[in-house]
Design a protein around this motif. Structure first.
Motif, mmCIF file in Angstrom:
data_model
loop_
_atom_site.group_PDB
_atom_site.id
_atom_site.type_symbol
_atom_site.label_atom_id
_atom_site.label_comp_id
_atom_site.label_asym_id
_atom_site.label_seq_id
_atom_site.Cartn_x
_atom_site.Cartn_y
_atom_site.Cartn_z
ATOM 1 N N ARG A 33 1.509 27.002 -12.934
ATOM 2 C CA ARG A 33 1.418 28.402 -12.503
ATOM 3 C C ARG A 33 1.854 29.347 -13.608
ATOM 4 O O ARG A 33 1.377 30.469 -13.691
ATOM 5 C CB ARG A 33 2.202 28.639 -11.214
ATOM 6 N N HIS A 65 -0.597 32.139 -15.491
ATOM 7 C CA HIS A 65 -0.158 33.503 -15.762
ATOM 8 C C HIS A 65 -0.231 33.822 -17.252
ATOM 9 O O HIS A 65 -0.654 34.915 -17.646
ATOM 10 C CB HIS A 65 1.261 33.693 -15.237
ATOM 11 N N ARG A 87 -3.768 34.384 -18.353
ATOM 12 C CA ARG A 87 -4.248 35.659 -17.839
ATOM 13 C C ARG A 87 -3.684 36.819 -18.655
ATOM 14 O O ARG A 87 -4.398 37.765 -18.993
ATOM 15 C CB ARG A 87 -3.859 35.807 -16.370
ATOM 16 N N GLN A 145 -6.668 29.783 -10.064
ATOM 17 C CA GLN A 145 -5.505 30.266 -9.309
ATOM 18 C C GLN A 145 -5.671 29.917 -7.824
ATOM 19 O O GLN A 145 -4.741 29.407 -7.189
ATOM 20 C CB GLN A 145 -5.385 31.792 -9.498
ATOM 21 N N LEU A 182 -3.353 27.362 -5.691
ATOM 22 C CA LEU A 182 -2.666 27.743 -4.458
ATOM 23 C C LEU A 182 -3.045 26.829 -3.307
ATOM 24 O O LEU A 182 -2.195 26.429 -2.516
ATOM 25 C CB LEU A 182 -2.993 29.196 -4.095
ATOM 26 N N GLN A 205 2.310 39.247 -9.461
ATOM 27 C CA GLN A 205 2.348 39.079 -8.002
ATOM 28 C C GLN A 205 1.888 37.666 -7.632
ATOM 29 O O GLN A 205 2.524 36.982 -6.821
ATOM 30 C CB GLN A 205 1.435 40.135 -7.355
ATOM 31 N N ASP A 206 0.802 37.223 -8.231
ATOM 32 C CA ASP A 206 0.312 35.868 -7.987
ATOM 33 C C ASP A 206 1.351 34.828 -8.411
ATOM 34 O O ASP A 206 1.600 33.852 -7.704
ATOM 35 C CB ASP A 206 -0.991 35.619 -8.767
ATOM 36 N N LEU A 207 1.921 35.071 -9.592
ATOM 37 C CA LEU A 207 2.933 34.144 -10.094
ATOM 38 C C LEU A 207 4.117 34.077 -9.130
ATOM 39 O O LEU A 207 4.621 33.001 -8.813
ATOM 40 C CB LEU A 207 3.407 34.605 -11.478
ATOM 41 N N TYR A 208 4.531 35.249 -8.653
ATOM 42 C CA TYR A 208 5.654 35.310 -7.730
ATOM 43 C C TYR A 208 5.348 34.522 -6.460
ATOM 44 O O TYR A 208 6.146 33.704 -6.003
ATOM 45 C CB TYR A 208 5.967 36.765 -7.388
ATOM 46 N N LEU A 209 4.155 34.761 -5.912
ATOM 47 C CA LEU A 209 3.785 34.089 -4.665
ATOM 48 C C LEU A 209 3.731 32.579 -4.849
ATOM 49 O O LEU A 209 4.193 31.829 -3.992
ATOM 50 C CB LEU A 209 2.433 34.599 -4.165
ATOM 51 N N THR A 218 5.351 30.891 -7.037
ATOM 52 C CA THR A 218 6.714 30.432 -7.233
ATOM 53 C C THR A 218 7.401 30.226 -5.883
ATOM 54 O O THR A 218 8.072 29.210 -5.650
ATOM 55 C CB THR A 218 7.510 31.456 -8.077
ATOM 56 N N ASP A 271 0.778 43.166 0.395
ATOM 57 C CA ASP A 271 1.331 42.105 -0.451
ATOM 58 C C ASP A 271 2.828 41.974 -0.246
ATOM 59 O O ASP A 271 3.362 40.867 -0.144
ATOM 60 C CB ASP A 271 1.047 42.405 -1.933
ATOM 61 N N SER A 316 4.777 38.700 1.141
ATOM 62 C CA SER A 316 5.794 37.960 0.401
ATOM 63 C C SER A 316 7.138 38.044 1.110
ATOM 64 O O SER A 316 7.956 37.133 0.985
ATOM 65 C CB SER A 316 5.881 38.422 -1.055
#
Lengths: 354, 354, 354, 354, 354
Positions: B211, B215, B218, B279, B283, C279-283, C285, D280, D284
């Motif tokens: 992950r 990132h 990206r 991504q 997920l 945001q994607d990385l956070y989710l 994680t 979002d 989260s």
């Protein structure tokens, strides 16, 4: 070499117009073939050398020279010399990583296209570069390797079906373009079938393979899209461009190719939308299933953990535990246990978990 | 200083045309070098001062002066005076945070570009600003530091390969532009390799590092995109612009650079799409794995919690528990336990959890 | 009042051209100041009334009148009368909720801008409306409150640095515009720093505060974007518009402001992309961490629940439980327990959970 | 009838120009009212029939006839006859499902608009169609029902405030348009308040109601957007269109309406962005909370399951369990239990779960 | 054949202008019918052969020939010969996979449209291709099968309602176009109802069927969108195009069709937005429910696991367990258990889980 980035680093910095073959060498032997026709007359033959075709060229007849294999730089140079092709065009022909484009020169029209194939075993789309040089009464086509989608066109020339024998060189170029665009639909149909198979199976059984299939189809769509999008501009440009190589009649047919290209793009876009919807469906199926798993665990655990505790209490070895001596103690415990279970079941019922 | 925002605050509010170096000082010593050629004639030398190059300038010959290091404001001012460069241009040269652009002045054409590098250890892309001043028979190039992607161009000049020795100053500018754009592909290929490595490993093992890799790639794509997008406008503008500094022949070569830029943008966009698909794949892999973990827990817990309860019941110490005294009581309990386990297993089977 | 919608409802339906102050009253006292200069001459003073400035106005000199505080409708009306300003313009000046725009009238050019501030304590961006009226040799600037980003411009006027003393009224307007746009970068740099801090900390520790920080930065970006986007049109319009108030020389400087505005927009867009990637990385994680928690629970529960059951079985009190009497019964149970644990550990090993 | 699709099926296939009322009948009684003014002169009255208004019409005076209720087809037909209105226009007036548009005819300008209302109890936005027919000295306005946002305009006419009494019919039309667009801001402010309330409460307590509120606000934004977007084209068209019904002075005021429309669209778009960011944040927050729940479960279960097992072991009834007879056996077991608990707590500490 | 990709592979590579029927054969018998009218005169009849209609054609009268079933290539060829239709047009008529388009030829105007149907049992939208050939006083319409949405138009012709009997051939074409576009609203209304049903039920009960319904509606929207989008260009093109087949009066009516098409597209887009919002709502509902399930599990487990441990401890059979002999031991254990339960409940209270 990766399918994602085919622009090789080995040309970076070399002089423009330098003839270097860029790309995988897909065939060993270069093969030249010629179709020459004018009305009823038709000559189809393999060529040993490009110079043997030259005497055939004459006004009123159409000569189509097809070259399978473009790694032989010397041959390409020779062709360039004989047909007065600009060095930059030769460089583009040799570079199999070109973006589809068209360029009008004084003596010819140059078109670069991508012919796509579907490899059924790997479920991979591969693209082969086709370069067309449309002169006054000659059409040169350069392919990376033998094997193409032009067989029906050749068949039509051989049988003299339709207007192809009489319609000149630009019509032949159109026919090849049309064959390539038509073949995009073959690919799209394959992808459409995979999409529908996916859609049907997702309801029954959302397993791990599905998420890879979704990703694979998406990857193929991204790849196909990259090949088809620039084509729209190319065909639109051919339609509008006042170049002397495309006659008015052929222009009308090109409008048809343009419509097909637009429709292919439309289809790709709606496939992307469908795929994105399937991805959402898949994710919510997974979530839902997790929910169901959790519910089963929670129901079982929530019912048995409290009653196990009750059993545990009366498993204690204290000397003074009056209940243990009671006549109906054991029965009472069972009644309590049953009451707890019923209460729990009612609770789950109210929560709509059962 | 952060790579995200390089426009320094220190110039905010200063008078326009004020010469202030904005950016990191990437080199200590400013180094000037000159290549002067006209057909067979070639002089290549380091310069002690910019004024020593002036006598070389003459019609018919091309003089390329390269300046490595732009923090020496006095030198830049001197160059400005000698070559009649507008103060605003000088300010732009000194400001390493410019967006790629081109501006035509009466006496020269000014182009700002970003030369990208790939730092293999950090896997970071860095950009260095290149400013070109294209006069009638002189080309000035300003770099932030020594080290560039122009070595193949220099080599071609030295060996007199291709048309470079005879083609004038605009062709040299084109060659530099081409070298910079070609280098974008080197970067893209690196990123493409990382993408493919990611794609392969995601199937086997979706671990935490993945992950971050997603990132990181990206982030690099966002950065690269910001450098490449404005370039399209710049090259398109050079192509269309009727400025006297770019000849028609060079214009045709520039069309090639334009094609490459478009293709680089296409590739970046399809990388972004691919990354977004990866991504999603990542997920759903995570979700799936969680599901699997939950299933194992649920199966074990759901089988053992009820039978532990049964064992618990007969561990109670009530005086009056008739079952305890039965001859086959113990065996019966075992049979009940086995029945429960079998029932549970059938239930899981039906749910397709096993 | 909310920062999201500042168009007050109180003006809804009032007659156009009616002078009503719309917005927060940010200052109590209206303060007028004047800078008057022409080459070496410079007068800087506070004004008691707007009429005292009028005699200063003359061709060849530049008079900049700055008004801090716009809630005094009478004063604005008086200014409107003295400088022949259209009632609609006056209404726009009073309305602090205008979208950035420029309008050319016969006697003046009207520009509305947003000056942004970064409130370090709340980490909030606030915007203040600046209205500029550019006449032939006078520039009026209206601010909501005292305190602005124009101090460096004033300093340049005072010290006569650069061309500002001699360059006329349009150059002054440009200088103010430039100061405002330059200040956007200060804000962007602050946001960039927060983004980078976020990026660094997300690897180590994805806690709850992070998701609020992501949301906060995004909210600020949305707000900033709303202020900056319309500015592009305004500057582009000033560049193209053939209005007599902006000279050719100043036009060239405006091109610079345009470049900066575009770059600010670019930066905002890449910040948005970066944020979305974070945001994607956070989710993922969070998902990952949940996975890890679940694994620990599952491993512990799956190992101990079965062996607890075994212990439970031999805690039952049946009279006839032959194992209980066996010599090596207890030891055997321990061996069975160890076998179960080892089997489970091997199972987890194979699943790569350990 | 659904708010989502209001185009009724009952007109499908009917002849164009056929007068059929399409939509909900929102009022029982049709009410006609007239305001007639010219400078100081003002007549305001209810009308029994449309024909009584006709003698009033004269050059130099403005007559505004407002019709509340459009289901009376006969009346509409009569109005059409008296004012020479095209049958297609009449059909559009009767069809309350029109998209906002403007059409210029020889004798009048026809504008369809949506007047939005905010129903505070349901928190629903509803739209009512307003059709304006702007003739040379008459303005007809058709509303679905009584009650509108034009009261301030009427008040201005009554009091003769501003330029409205003298500015002619086009200015009146502008004033109505302005009142409608201004009212969009009232709605936007309400939505803005709900957004901010949401944003504040999401930090403290992300409950189930929140996700419905997010969905509700988004639904309202989608609905509002659908009403406002086409308006931009309409106003832009009125601005550009060289129709004789809108004078130059009013054109300048229309530019103001255009600015407001753009700003309303900007605000809607930034609301959408904000909402998406809140969505979002909400998701989260949910994930985070789940994580926390899981941690508590895992900590408790992981500590107590192993030590329960230990207790279970020594609850077994084997005849030969040497530990049971040991002097310090019980104490040792407690020490082991404490050791296990401490080890677990240290493990959680290291994992940062505590 | 799949609804996703209907372009059949069987034509790929065939000569353009070759007449091959592409698509499903939806009817067995081809049926020809004619309506011929001119003012009061009206002839409506079935035709045995196309040639019987020819004598009817005359200036001043309108002849509408409708062909149900297009798989009879011989018939199409005959019609082509009789009405001088270009081979490419014939090919397009036979190919039911065309994208909506319009093409002006010298002798006629050719329009391809998609007529959509809603299959209530499967909840599937199906599209049927309609080709219109608009000549000077004849209109040919080709349908894939019997059954269409033109009945109201026929009724209007029969009853002579409106202007249709006198308005010529172009008006008839407009009427058919209008009927088709109007029918899109029938479909949209159906989808709108499903959307609203979904929205209402999602609050009460987010079950598994819902996620399939979301996906199904989205799939239908993607399909409908693909049919409607190209129509906009077609109608816009008919409006602008200076072809002699569409009179000015009909042009005005076409503007109405254009408005309806735009509105249909608007509605589709807002349905997509609504659906995407519902998808988010569904997902967060699922997440929330999972959270609730987890909470119940955690509360029960966290309360009972510790107290079960306590019971387990005193179930151990050590010889020396002083507590077991105490007078109030059993009571004390109960007090400890109650204390633990109360402490846990307070903890959950503070966490707001209860």
């Amino acid at each position: 070499m990766s399918r994602l980035t085919r622009k090789s680093t080995k040309t970076a910095g070399s002089a423009p117009g330098t003839l270097i073959h860029v790309g995988e060498k897909k065939t060993d032997r270069v093969h030249l073939s010629m179709m020459h026709y004018a009305g009823a007359e038709l000559i189809e033959q393999s060529l040993d050398g490009i110079e043997t075709a030259l005497p055939r060229l004459k006004p009123g007849a159409t000569t189509w020279i097809n070259i399978d294999g473009i790694h032989d730089v010397t041959l390409i140079e020779q062709i360039g010399r004989l047909f007065h092709i600009h060095p930059l065009t030769l460089e583009d022909i040799l570079n199999t990583t070109m973006r589809p484009k068209d360029e009008a020169f004084d003596e010819y029209l140059f078109v670069v296209l991508k012919m796509v194939r579907y490899d059924a075993t790997d479920c991979l789309i591969t693209a082969e570069q086709i370069s067309l040089i449309l002169g006054e009464n000659v059409l040169l086509s350069f392919q990376e390797a033998a094997g193409d989608v032009f067989e029906p066109v050749r068949e039509r020339i051989r049988k003299g079906k339709g207007r192809i024998r009489t319609a000149g060189c630009d019509y032949l170029a159109y026919a090849l373009l049309d064959a390539i665009v038509d073949h995009y639909y073959v690919i799209l149909e394959k992808l459409g079938e995979r999409l529908e198979a996916l859609e049907e199976s997702i309801d029954e059984d959302a397993d791990a393979g599905m998420r890879e299939e979704i990703h694979d189809i998406r990857r193929e769509l991204i790849y196909l899209r990259k090949q088809v999008w620039p084509l729209r501009e190319v065909v639109a440009h051919l339609l509008k461009g006042d170049n002397p190589f495309i006659g008015e009649t052929t222009g009308m047919f090109l409008r048809d190719v343009y419509d097909h290209t637009i429709q292919a793009i439309d289809t790709i876009e709606s496939f992307r939308d469908t795929l994105s919807s399937l991805q959402d469906l898949y994710l919510s199926t997974i979530s839902n299933r997790m929910n169901e798993v959790m519910k089963v665990l929670t129901i079982i655990a929530t019912i048995f953990i409290p009653i196990s505790f009750i059993a545990g209490v009366y498993g204690m070895n204290f000397s003074h535990m009056p209940e243990l001596g009671w006549r109906w103690g054991y029965l009472t415990v069972w009644l309590v246990i049953i009451a707890v279970v019923v209460a729990m079941l009612l609770f789950f019922k109210r929560k709509k978990w059962l």
